[in-house]
Design an enzyme around this catalytic site. Structure first.
Site, mmCIF file in Angstrom:
data_model
loop_
_atom_site.group_PDB
_atom_site.id
_atom_site.type_symbol
_atom_site.label_atom_id
_atom_site.label_comp_id
_atom_site.label_asym_id
_atom_site.label_seq_id
_atom_site.Cartn_x
_atom_site.Cartn_y
_atom_site.Cartn_z
ATOM 1 N N ASP A 1 -9.919 -102.215 14.773
ATOM 2 C CA ASP A 1 -8.877 -101.877 15.664
ATOM 3 C C ASP A 1 -8.995 -100.339 15.838
ATOM 4 O OD1 ASP A 1 -8.603 -104.457 15.931
ATOM 5 O OD2 ASP A 1 -6.169 -104.389 15.910
ATOM 6 N N HIS B 1 -14.530 -104.455 9.514
ATOM 7 C CA HIS B 1 -15.712 -105.539 9.316
ATOM 8 C C HIS B 1 -17.024 -105.004 9.683
ATOM 9 C CE1 HIS B 1 -12.596 -108.845 9.750
ATOM 10 N NE2 HIS B 1 -11.731 -107.754 9.684
ATOM 11 N N SER C 1 -6.739 -94.711 9.321
ATOM 12 C CA SER C 1 -7.728 -93.904 8.789
ATOM 13 C C SER C 1 -8.741 -93.738 9.735
ATOM 14 C CB SER C 1 -8.237 -94.025 7.338
ATOM 15 O OG SER C 1 -8.926 -92.907 6.981
#
Length: 406
Positions: free
Chosen positions: A188, A264, A375
């Site tokens: 995200d 991911h 981050s």
């Protein structure tokens, strides 16, 4: 005598004379001498002497109004600058970034952000009392706009500490992975910039670049590479491109504190090498990225490199303030923000061994790692010239959504 002196002074004023008579001058001198003597006398208990304090002392007695005025003025100036930038953006005008000077960057890097991040990491692992969990997490949810309906466990009492809450898992159906496109978002976040890599420079945000070689470091040993390296005389960009007719692309995704903190695999690829750069832990929000050139090269980061069906592929997790902890699920030897590592060095680990000649295969959408807070993820990969990003700068994106395709 005083009365006559006073009359003499009045007569002088009435007569329009610009000089004073000597009696008035004498009284003025005597008065000043008397007040000066009072200022030199020590203060006695119970006696107030504010009327004789110099102006300098009065300002020292009131530092708060001065600080508030200074800070308020600076904040007002910054708000005006932001307002001006928004107006120019609405008019379609490009705003040149204002880069920090060398001393400003050095001053920022001197702040012990690594130590502070380690302290925050330990604080995040402290178990909260059962009764305190809901108010603490609710405040965080309200502040950063967290969507808890997507969490696999919505009950806030389930998370024993802040670290568990940051690394919460999602419901399986919350992030369907797009199967129609070859590269999907690993996390995200917000798209900061994307496009082709030209002249071995990568765009950090629009108008601000960083060196590709400084970011990734020198090429790994040839035995770790799944493909033959290019000539050392070529530019660093050309050394990464393994197939004729291909281009090098990049995409930068910023994870805010309220975003899902795991990342991911963005495609089907094989990871052959890991490089860990200990470094600073400066903020990586878009405002800082516009201000500090080569911000991502200063910060601690973990670079994973390998190959996919079109050639070179890399994913880099960049640390930030309070995000010193970067975890890669299959790499137990990785320890980030450790005091034993010094800035300016890097540590290599090859996943190509005698027992495993290829490396670690990853499937698109497979869990790869996690941050303890928001981050940045940087993708740099090789692809044919007809690869197209399906993005626009500044858009919000979620893990599993399409980045681009052929």
């Amino acid at each position: 005598m005083a009365a006559s002196g006073g009359r003499a002074c009045v007569r002088s004023l009435r007569g329009g004379v610009l000089w004073r008579s000597s009696p008035c001058h004498y009284e003025s001198t005597a008065t000043r001498h008397f007040l000066g003597t009072l200022q030199k006398l020590p203060l006695q208990a119970g006696v107030r002497n504010f009327h004789t304090a110099p102006v300098r002392s009065l300002f020292l007695l009131r530092p708060v109004p001065i600080l508030l005025a200074t800070g308020g003025g600076y904040a007002g100036y910054r708000q005006y600058e932001k307002y001006r930038e928004r107006k120019l953006e609405k008019l379609g005008l490009e705003i040149p970034p204002k880069l920090a000077s060398h001393w400003e960057v050095s001053l920022y890097k001197s702040v012990p952000t690594r130590l502070l991040s380690r302290a925050c990491g330990r604080l995040n692992q402290v178990e909260l009392p059962y009764w305190l969990r809901r108010p603490v997490y609710s405040l965080y949810i309200w502040t950063f706009g967290v969507n808890m309906t997507e969490a696999a466990v919505e009950d806030l009492h389930h998370y024993r500490n802040l670290s568990e809450f940051f690394r919460r898992k999602l419901k399986p159906q919350a992030r369907p992975v797009c199967g129609l496109h070859c590269v999907t978002s690993p996390s995200d976040g917000k798209i900061l910039t994307f496009g082709q890599v030209k002249n071995s420079e990568v765009e950090q945000v629009k108008g601000v670049t960083y060196s590709l070689e400084s970011f990734l470091g020198p090429r790994a040993n040839t035995e770790d590479l799944p493909f033959p390296p290019a000539s050392s005389s070529d530019s660093f960009r050309n050394q990464l491109v393994t197939r004729e007719g291909n281009e090098l692309y990049h995409c930068v995704i910023y994870l805010a504190p309220g975003d899902y903190h795991c990342f991911h695999s963005p495609t089907d690829w094989t990871i052959s090498h890991r490089r860990h750069f200990p470094g600073s832990l400066m903020s990586v929000n878009p405002g800082m990225a516009r201000w500090i050139k080569e911000l991502f090269c200063h910060n601690e980061r973990v670079v994973l490199t390998g190959d996919w069906k079109h050639g070179f592929f890399s994913l880099t997790a960049v640390g930030a303030t309070n995000v010193g902890s970067i975890r890669i699920h299959f790499d137990r030897d990785l320890h980030t923000n450790s005091p034993r590592y010094s800035k300016g060095s890097y540590n290599d680990l090859s996943f190509v061994t005698h027992a495993n000649k290829e490396g670690i295969p990853m499937r698109k959408g497979e869990p790869l790692g996690e941050f303890n807070l928001g981050s940045t993820i940087v993708l740099i990969f090789e692809a044919p010239k007809d690869f197209n990003f399906r993005l626009k700068a500044g858009q919000k994106i979620r893990f599993g959504e399409a980045l681009g395709s052929l």
